[in-house]
Design a protein around this motif. Structure first.
Motif, PDB file in Angstrom:
ATOM      1  N   PRO A   1       4.410   7.931  -6.529  1.00  0.00           N
ATOM      2  CA  PRO A   1       4.170   8.169  -7.966  1.00  0.00           C
ATOM      3  C   PRO A   1       5.210   7.500  -8.857  1.00  0.00           C
ATOM      4  CG  PRO A   1       4.155  10.241  -6.732  1.00  0.00           C
ATOM      5  CD  PRO A   1       4.551   9.187  -5.770  1.00  0.00           C
ATOM      6  N   ASN A   2       6.457   7.426  -8.394  1.00  0.00           N
ATOM      7  CA  ASN A   2       7.486   6.792  -9.217  1.00  0.00           C
ATOM      8  C   ASN A   2       7.223   5.304  -9.396  1.00  0.00           C
ATOM      9  OD1 ASN A   2       9.321   8.983  -9.833  1.00  0.00           O
ATOM     10  ND2 ASN A   2       9.713   9.050  -7.645  1.00  0.00           N
ATOM     11  N   ALA A   3       6.754   4.657  -8.335  1.00  0.00           N
ATOM     12  CA  ALA A   3       6.441   3.235  -8.442  1.00  0.00           C
ATOM     13  C   ALA A   3       5.253   3.020  -9.378  1.00  0.00           C
ATOM     14  CB  ALA A   3       6.136   2.659  -7.056  1.00  0.00           C
ATOM     15  N   GLN A   4       4.288   3.931  -9.290  1.00  0.00           N
ATOM     16  CA  GLN A   4       3.126   3.809 -10.175  1.00  0.00           C
ATOM     17  C   GLN A   4       3.522   4.020 -11.630  1.00  0.00           C
ATOM     18  OE1 GLN A   4       0.997   6.684  -7.537  1.00  0.00           O
ATOM     19  NE2 GLN A   4      -0.748   5.397  -7.920  1.00  0.00           N
ATOM     20  N   ALA A   5       4.423   4.980 -11.848  1.00  0.00           N
ATOM     21  CA  ALA A   5       4.856   5.235 -13.226  1.00  0.00           C
ATOM     22  C   ALA A   5       5.593   4.023 -13.777  1.00  0.00           C
ATOM     23  CB  ALA A   5       5.738   6.483 -13.265  1.00  0.00           C
ATOM     24  N   ARG A   6       6.407   3.414 -12.950  1.00  0.00           N
ATOM     25  CA  ARG A   6       7.166   2.242 -13.381  1.00  0.00           C
ATOM     26  C   ARG A   6       6.227   1.110 -13.760  1.00  0.00           C
ATOM     27  NH1 ARG A   6      11.911   0.610 -15.582  1.00  0.00           N
ATOM     28  NH2 ARG A   6      12.254  -1.594 -15.127  1.00  0.00           N
ATOM     29  N   GLU A   7       5.250   0.879 -12.927  1.00  0.00           N
ATOM     30  CA  GLU A   7       4.308  -0.203 -13.183  1.00  0.00           C
ATOM     31  C   GLU A   7       3.537   0.047 -14.477  1.00  0.00           C
ATOM     32  OE1 GLU A   7       1.281  -2.921 -10.533  1.00  0.00           O
ATOM     33  OE2 GLU A   7       1.490  -0.801 -10.027  1.00  0.00           O
ATOM     34  N   ALA A   8       3.120   1.297 -14.658  1.00  0.00           N
ATOM     35  CA  ALA A   8       2.370   1.629 -15.875  1.00  0.00           C
ATOM     36  C   ALA A   8       3.240   1.433 -17.108  1.00  0.00           C
ATOM     37  CB  ALA A   8       1.865   3.066 -15.792  1.00  0.00           C
ATOM     38  N   LEU A   9       4.509   1.816 -17.013  1.00  0.00           N
ATOM     39  CA  LEU A   9       5.408   1.658 -18.160  1.00  0.00           C
ATOM     40  C   LEU A   9       5.597   0.183 -18.501  1.00  0.00           C
ATOM     41  CD1 LEU A   9       7.366   2.841 -20.256  1.00  0.00           C
ATOM     42  CD2 LEU A   9       9.186   2.586 -18.557  1.00  0.00           C
ATOM     43  N   GLN A  10       5.781  -0.651 -17.477  1.00  0.00           N
ATOM     44  CA  GLN A  10       5.998  -2.069 -17.729  1.00  0.00           C
ATOM     45  C   GLN A  10       4.809  -2.657 -18.488  1.00  0.00           C
ATOM     46  OE1 GLN A  10       9.091  -2.260 -17.406  1.00  0.00           O
ATOM     47  NE2 GLN A  10       9.424  -3.898 -15.935  1.00  0.00           N
ATOM     48  N   ARG A  11       3.598  -2.324 -18.025  1.00  0.00           N
ATOM     49  CA  ARG A  11       2.407  -2.854 -18.706  1.00  0.00           C
ATOM     50  C   ARG A  11       2.313  -2.345 -20.135  1.00  0.00           C
ATOM     51  NH1 ARG A  11       0.002  -5.814 -15.356  1.00  0.00           N
ATOM     52  NH2 ARG A  11      -0.200  -5.232 -13.176  1.00  0.00           N
TER      53      ARG A  11
ATOM     54  N   SER B   1       5.828  -7.506 -15.882  1.00  0.00           N
ATOM     55  CA  SER B   1       4.993  -6.371 -15.477  1.00  0.00           C
ATOM     56  C   SER B   1       4.402  -6.537 -14.101  1.00  0.00           C
ATOM     57  CB  SER B   1       3.832  -6.199 -16.470  1.00  0.00           C
ATOM     58  OG  SER B   1       4.329  -6.028 -17.764  1.00  0.00           O
ATOM     59  N   ARG B   2       4.590  -7.699 -13.519  1.00  0.00           N
ATOM     60  CA  ARG B   2       3.888  -7.989 -12.255  1.00  0.00           C
ATOM     61  C   ARG B   2       4.817  -7.800 -11.059  1.00  0.00           C
ATOM     62  NH1 ARG B   2       1.977 -13.763 -14.498  1.00  0.00           N
ATOM     63  NH2 ARG B   2       1.166 -13.043 -16.499  1.00  0.00           N
ATOM     64  N   ALA B   3       5.443  -6.642 -10.967  1.00  0.00           N
ATOM     65  CA  ALA B   3       6.393  -6.426  -9.877  1.00  0.00           C
ATOM     66  C   ALA B   3       5.690  -6.238  -8.535  1.00  0.00           C
ATOM     67  CB  ALA B   3       7.266  -5.215 -10.171  1.00  0.00           C
ATOM     68  N   THR B   4       4.539  -5.581  -8.560  1.00  0.00           N
ATOM     69  CA  THR B   4       3.859  -5.280  -7.297  1.00  0.00           C
ATOM     70  C   THR B   4       2.585  -6.099  -7.193  1.00  0.00           C
ATOM     71  OG1 THR B   4       4.660  -3.022  -7.546  1.00  0.00           O
ATOM     72  CG2 THR B   4       3.040  -3.417  -5.815  1.00  0.00           C
ATOM     73  N   PRO B   5       2.502  -6.983  -6.221  1.00  0.00           N
ATOM     74  CA  PRO B   5       1.289  -7.801  -6.094  1.00  0.00           C
ATOM     75  C   PRO B   5       0.113  -6.987  -5.566  1.00  0.00           C
ATOM     76  CG  PRO B   5       2.771  -8.231  -4.263  1.00  0.00           C
ATOM     77  CD  PRO B   5       3.481  -7.274  -5.180  1.00  0.00           C
TER      78      PRO B   5
ATOM     79  N   ALA C   1       0.841  -1.209   0.000  1.00  0.00           N
ATOM     80  CA  ALA C   1       0.000   0.000   0.000  1.00  0.00           C
ATOM     81  C   ALA C   1       0.870   1.251   0.000  1.00  0.00           C
ATOM     82  CB  ALA C   1      -0.926  -0.018   1.205  1.00  0.00           C
ATOM     83  N   VAL C   2       1.910   1.242   0.818  1.00  0.00           N
ATOM     84  CA  VAL C   2       2.810   2.396   0.864  1.00  0.00           C
ATOM     85  C   VAL C   2       3.494   2.586  -0.484  1.00  0.00           C
ATOM     86  CG1 VAL C   2       4.903   3.322   1.924  1.00  0.00           C
ATOM     87  CG2 VAL C   2       3.193   2.214   3.351  1.00  0.00           C
ATOM     88  N   GLN C   3       3.909   1.464  -1.072  1.00  0.00           N
ATOM     89  CA  GLN C   3       4.611   1.539  -2.354  1.00  0.00           C
ATOM     90  C   GLN C   3       3.705   2.088  -3.450  1.00  0.00           C
ATOM     91  OE1 GLN C   3       6.269  -2.202  -3.421  1.00  0.00           O
ATOM     92  NE2 GLN C   3       7.483  -1.379  -5.079  1.00  0.00           N
ATOM     93  N   ARG C   4       2.467   1.641  -3.451  1.00  0.00           N
ATOM     94  CA  ARG C   4       1.545   2.079  -4.494  1.00  0.00           C
ATOM     95  C   ARG C   4       1.260   3.571  -4.413  1.00  0.00           C
ATOM     96  NH1 ARG C   4      -0.225  -1.625  -7.776  1.00  0.00           N
ATOM     97  NH2 ARG C   4      -0.547  -3.768  -7.103  1.00  0.00           N
TER      98      ARG C   4
END
Lengths: 456, 425
Positions: A162-172, A181-185, A156-159
């Protein structure tokens, strides 16, 4: 009373010539051994006796297409050092503390990495604690239950970052639903992880064949190798460590606008295909990316940040990927901007990418980045920790300690023409895809004018 | 190696110089620590010291704007500056062959920096961006640092180094001239050189480049001490960006320079409280009661990075649904337990052994080494304290740690809570 600004900026003797610097290109490899044990484990020992400590890294490819893997692997990493058959979590900590040591496991979609360190005379204990965990982690129910809570809270803290969210969006965006793309469960998946599946994952996945144990520090090579062999003698499996399935190629295309409610800033991430570390053109590509996005004096920073004042920060870097099929590379550009300059910043980035193709770095611009690339090789081995991290990066691409001198040579030999060639073939806005995160309602109009952006 | 001999000397203009050779890697690190930080800035110039740090990268008499970073980068090196409460530090880490140039660059801007209206305006904009990026849009951006707002009463001790937009916009070029002349004289600074250089080589280069920097009077440095609180103070802050509530407890510490032994007892206490799975607070509130996923105890700016007064801070994220009071009660019980019954010899030796590994890691990194050497010389009078830390830690007794625990009183501390907006306190 202080002096005036003009008085301050002038000295009695006036300006004086700046000393020149000879870029010395003479990398001496540290003494090392690199061998594969009968169980398939690769062991690399590097002597760097600057201080009486030792760094340990155990790198195990640990990929899985199972949708539960992201949650399961995070909890596994969090509980690997929470106790074994012969040690509870307090004994693990006590044994490490006695040698000034620490050890922790980290996972990403491609691998499990154990990082540890200790006073040099505690190497045997450090190895014993680490390998004990790998072979015999107990995953006691109360430990697993607590870890699920903590990992879920951590997610929850990671999500929220904004940088973590940007990374996840880029991977997808660039890899679709590939496991990378599934770095954060999802927190709800984490809360359902149970000990049985951790035992299975450990037994099937934490295996020596395909894994690498790296020791760097104030060690005797033969003694340390013997310690490593002793510590891992009981680690055996028929299976090989599992790599990621083949990743799709990165294709240029529209950016995807992703909503970040209440965000004061917008975050751009652009990515295009790159090269693996071992490609003959990897060194010129590295130089090209330095010139485009490698920090304070790069084109992105100088033009978009300083001159046009359209963004707060702008960086570019290379990434590397190993999957079951091949090794590859990628380029990633990251910008953070105010919401009202995001569209203009995007336009400006694309313009710089197109310009880079036809106006590659030459003359002074080439020289500065070339000298930096060659000179900074020295800094990449300047301490035990940095040297260790540098070698881990090589190992992930199937290389070893020798790459330190090979890479230095390749960089030194890269020419203006080589860089012009990769600038022409790898850059240009149309080769890039990406994401833009922010207040998409406010951004909608301006981005529609810029074009090449789609909404979710 | 860490036991290499140091060389220390002072130039006629007052510049103190520390040289610590270490030939384990072909790099050198150079730093200048100026004895002024954000504690010294006046109330209507909040953020000025940090802003001025930015301006020092704007070029100098022999070095056009942007050349300094370009030259360092061109050598393969790295550079930066940082503004802390009591000093501002500039450094380069470069391959050995660039030492001459690195020293030249620091000397040139110590001697004759280029301060312009245009650059001042530009950097005000850059700092504003920095505030937005690092602070405003980061969850927990100013936590736990803003505990100082609650623990202290003077502007010097309560404000953070970033400043606010209104103060930044008031900064003038005359302010910059005054600030430079007052605080950036060589007599108010320590120059540190460490790495692949001999003491003789370093001294020769230092004298060549820094001898003609004109000396100026060293400003008197006021004490920033203020009375210890006699009652608890608390502030609760709603925050829309954070996923979990957070708690910070701030306590006063002994003087790190004048009472180093007592200060170190707090440092060892912090390890016994939160370093490693066997630590008191991890066992109690993370694994035992399970009311917090993460707890840290340490001096606010890292041990010895600030002068007196420094803040001992225990900070914890709160598990969902858990009140700050519940975590505070548990922390108080554990601290009181240590006050009544000193830690075991095993706990002490483990803390010290871990510290030794940490000191070696710090020494091994040229940036951390030069940062540490310079700040120990500047703030605490002796660069050698860095390498003496393990021995000094060995002398901390279990009773010393218990005495420190006794000082962490609920009725003399500051409490800060961050609550996700809309959630009940």
């Amino acid at each position: 009373m202080s002096r005036t600004i003009d008085e301050i900026r002038t000295s009695g003797a006036g300006p004086r010539p700046i000393p020149s610097v000879d870029i010395v290109h003479n990398p001496t490899l540290p003494h090392h051994v690199d061998t594969v044990l009968p169980n398939g484990l690769r062991v690399i020992v590097v002597r760097h006796p600057s201080v009486p400590t030792v760094q340990l890294r155990l790198l195990i490819p640990f990929a899985d297409e199972d949708l539960r893997h992201p949650a399961r692997s995070k909890v596994l990493a969090a509980t690997l050092f929470a106790g074994t058959g012969r040690r509870d979590r307090f004994a693990v900590d006590a044994d490490l503390a006695a040698v000034g040591g620490e050890a922790a496991a980290d996972v990403d979609p491609s691998r499990l990495l154990i990082a540890g360190s200790a006073l040099a005379n505690g190497l045997a204990t450090l190895l014993d604690v680490v390998i004990d965990a790998v072979l015999d982690a107990a995953f006691r129910p109360e430990e697993v239950a607590l870890a699920c809570q903590l990992v879920a809270q951590g997610v929850a803290v990671q999500r929220a970052d904004p940088n973590a969210q940007a990374r996840e969006a880029l991977q997808r965006r660039r890899y679709g639903d590939h496991p990378i793309s599934r770095a954060t469960p999802q927190a709800e998946d984490v809360l359902t992880v149970v000990p049985d599946e951790l035992h299975t994952a450990r037994q099937n996945g934490l295996v020596p064949r395909g894994a690498t144990l790296l020791l760097v520090g104030d060690v005797d090579l033969d003694d340390a190798l013997a310690e490593a062999e002793r510590a891992t003698a009981m680690w055996a499996s028929d299976a090989s460590a599992r790599l990621l399935p083949p990743a799709p190629p990165i294709l240029g295309g529209d950016l995807l606008a992703v909503p970040l409610p209440d965000a004061p800033q917008a975050h751009l991430r652009l990515s295009a295909a790159g090269l693996p570390m071992t490609d003959p053109l990897a060194a010129p590509l590295h130089l090209a990316m330095l010139a485009l996005g490698g920090g304070f004096t790069s084109r992105l920073s100088h033009v978009i940040r300083e001159r046009l004042q359209l963004c707060y920060s702008a960086h570019g870097r290379l990434e590397y990927l190993t999957d079951a099929h091949t090794r590859s590379g990628a380029m990633v550009l990251s910008l953070s901007t105010a919401t009202d300059t995001a569209a203009a910043a995007l336009r400006a980035v694309r313009a710089e990418l197109d310009r880079f193709r036809v106006e590659p770095p030459v003359g002074e611009e080439f020289e500065v980045n070339h000298r930096f690339a060659v000179g900074s090789q020295v800094l990449s081995v300047m301490s035990q920790r940095v040297l260790t991290n540098t070698i881990v990066g090589f190992v992930e691409q199937g290389l070893g300690v020798e790459w330190l001198s090979t890479e230095a040579t390749l960089l030194a030999e890269a020419s203006v023409d080589d860089v012009a060639g990769v600038a022409r073939d790898f850059f240009g806005a149309d080769r890039f895809t990406g994401v833009i995160l922010g207040d998409v309602e406010a951004l909608a109009g301006p981005l529609a004018e810029v074009g090449g952006v789609v909404r979710q | 190696m860490i036991s290499s001999p140091y060389a220390k000397f002072t130039l006629k203009n007052g510049l103190r110089v520390v040289v610590a050779p270490d030939h384990s890697a072909p790099v050198v690190a150079v730093s200048v620590h100026y004895h002024v930080g954000y504690r010294s800035e006046p109330e209507d110039r909040s953020g000025f010291a940090h802003l001025f740090e930015h301006l020092m990268f704007g070029g100098s008499e022999s070095v056009p704007k942007l050349e300094h970073p370009r030259l360092v980068k061109s050598s393969g090196g790295m550079l930066n500056g940082t503004t802390l409460p009591d000093f501002t530090m500039y450094f380069e880490v470069v391959p050995t062959s660039a030492l001459d140039m690195a020293l030249f660059l620091e000397a040139d801007r110590m001697r004759a920096p280029l301060l312009t209206e245009a650059e001042l305006n530009a950097q005000v904009g850059v700092v504003k961006e920095e505030i937005l990026t690092n602070v405003a849009s980061q969850p927990y951006g100013r936590y736990p640092d803003r505990i100082t707002e609650v623990l202290y009463t003077t502007f010097a001790n309560t404000h953070d180094g970033y400043g606010d937009f209104a103060s930044l916009e008031k900064a003038t070029l005359d302010d910059c001239a005054d600030f430079f002349d007052k605080y950036y004289g060589p007599g108010n600074a320590v120059l540190t050189v460490t790495g692949d250089v001999t003491a003789e080589q370093a001294e020769e280069l230092v004298r060549r480049h820094f001898s003609d920097v004109p000396g100026r009077p060293v400003p008197a440095r006021p004490s920033f001490d203020e009375p210890t609180p006699t009652e608890s103070r608390r502030t609760d802050v709603p925050d829309p960006q954070i996923p979990l509530a957070a708690l910070a407890l701030g306590y006063r510490m002994p003087d790190p320079t004048l009472s180093t032994h007592d200060y170190l007892a707090y440092v060892v206490l912090s390890d016994i409280l939160t370093t490693g799975e066997n630590s008191r607070l991890l066992r109690r509130i993370v694994h035992g009661d399970q009311i917090s996923p993460q707890v840290t105890a340490m001096p606010l700016h890292q041990p010895f990075f600030a002068g007196h007064p420094d803040t001992f801070c225990i900070s914890a994220l709160l598990a969902p649904g858990v009140t700050p009071e519940r975590v505070m009660a548990a922390v108080d019980e554990e601290v009181d337990r240590l006050a009544q019954q000193p830690p075991t010899l095993r706990e002490l030796s483990d803390a010290v052994t871990r510290w030794k590994n940490g000191v070696f890691a710090q020494w091994d990194d040229p940036f951390l080494r030069v940062m540490g050497l310079g700040l120990f010389e500047l703030l605490h009078g002796d660069a050698q304290l860095l390498s003496q830390m393990p021995d000094r830690l060995d002398r901390i007794s279990a009773d010393d740690v218990a005495d420190a625990a006794k000082q962490l009183c609920p009725d003399r501390r500051a409490v800060l809570t961050l609550q996700p907006s809309g959630a009940p306190a």
